[in-house]
Design a protein around this motif. Sequence first.
Motif, mmCIF file in Angstrom:
data_model
loop_
_atom_site.group_PDB
_atom_site.id
_atom_site.type_symbol
_atom_site.label_atom_id
_atom_site.label_comp_id
_atom_site.label_asym_id
_atom_site.label_seq_id
_atom_site.Cartn_x
_atom_site.Cartn_y
_atom_site.Cartn_z
ATOM 1 N N GLN A 129 36.032 45.744 68.187
ATOM 2 C CA GLN A 129 35.960 47.498 68.135
ATOM 3 C C GLN A 129 35.998 47.867 69.802
ATOM 4 O O GLN A 129 36.643 48.691 69.679
ATOM 5 N N LEU A 130 35.472 47.166 70.585
ATOM 6 C CA LEU A 130 35.631 47.588 71.918
ATOM 7 C C LEU A 130 36.849 47.578 72.337
ATOM 8 O O LEU A 130 37.559 48.557 73.088
ATOM 9 N N VAL A 131 37.757 46.543 71.889
ATOM 10 C CA VAL A 131 39.029 46.265 72.232
ATOM 11 C C VAL A 131 39.916 47.332 71.636
ATOM 12 O O VAL A 131 40.984 48.069 72.435
ATOM 13 N N LYS A 132 39.634 47.704 70.277
ATOM 14 C CA LYS A 132 40.228 48.859 69.834
ATOM 15 C C LYS A 132 40.211 50.155 70.292
ATOM 16 O O LYS A 132 40.874 51.044 70.376
ATOM 17 N N GLN A 133 38.988 50.414 71.109
ATOM 18 C CA GLN A 133 38.565 51.604 71.805
ATOM 19 C C GLN A 133 39.344 51.702 73.126
ATOM 20 O O GLN A 133 39.299 52.645 73.932
ATOM 21 N N GLN A 134 40.098 50.630 73.598
ATOM 22 C CA GLN A 134 40.755 50.464 74.695
ATOM 23 C C GLN A 134 40.060 50.657 75.848
ATOM 24 O O GLN A 134 40.487 51.331 77.027
ATOM 25 N N LEU A 135 39.033 50.180 75.855
ATOM 26 C CA LEU A 135 37.832 50.143 77.167
ATOM 27 C C LEU A 135 38.203 49.048 77.941
ATOM 28 O O LEU A 135 39.174 48.110 77.660
ATOM 29 N N ALA A 136 38.187 49.246 79.205
ATOM 30 C CA ALA A 136 38.603 48.295 80.311
ATOM 31 C C ALA A 136 37.998 47.099 79.945
ATOM 32 O O ALA A 136 36.690 46.872 79.599
ATOM 33 N N ASN A 137 38.673 45.872 80.386
ATOM 34 C CA ASN A 137 38.202 44.648 80.323
ATOM 35 C C ASN A 137 36.670 44.468 80.998
ATOM 36 O O ASN A 137 35.785 43.843 80.302
#
Length: 108
Positions: free
Chosen positions: A81-89
Amino acid sequence: MTPQVPMSRPAMAPFAALTAVQFHTLAAMAPELKWYTSLPHQSTHRAYQQHIQDFLALAALHRPKQFREITRAHAIAWRQQLVKQQLANDTIRSKLVTLSSLYAYLCE
């Protein structure tokens, strides 16, 4: 000749002993809450609080005891979900480190 080890403890700063009520309140505190209150810095406290609240929202947890029902699949779903939100690594890593820190504490 063997040096002698002092048998008495050095004087320590005086402190107020816990009352029976305080002692039992602390003993009854959920481990999850003990972890949270043990965080060293206020800024860490706020960030970790937000990270855990985000995770709780995903997992639909409402009580601290429910932390014990979480599986690896929940953590993986949160990461996705965090990756889908395009949050920084670095942001994703920080959130996962928070969750890891909590579970490391719970496993002690």
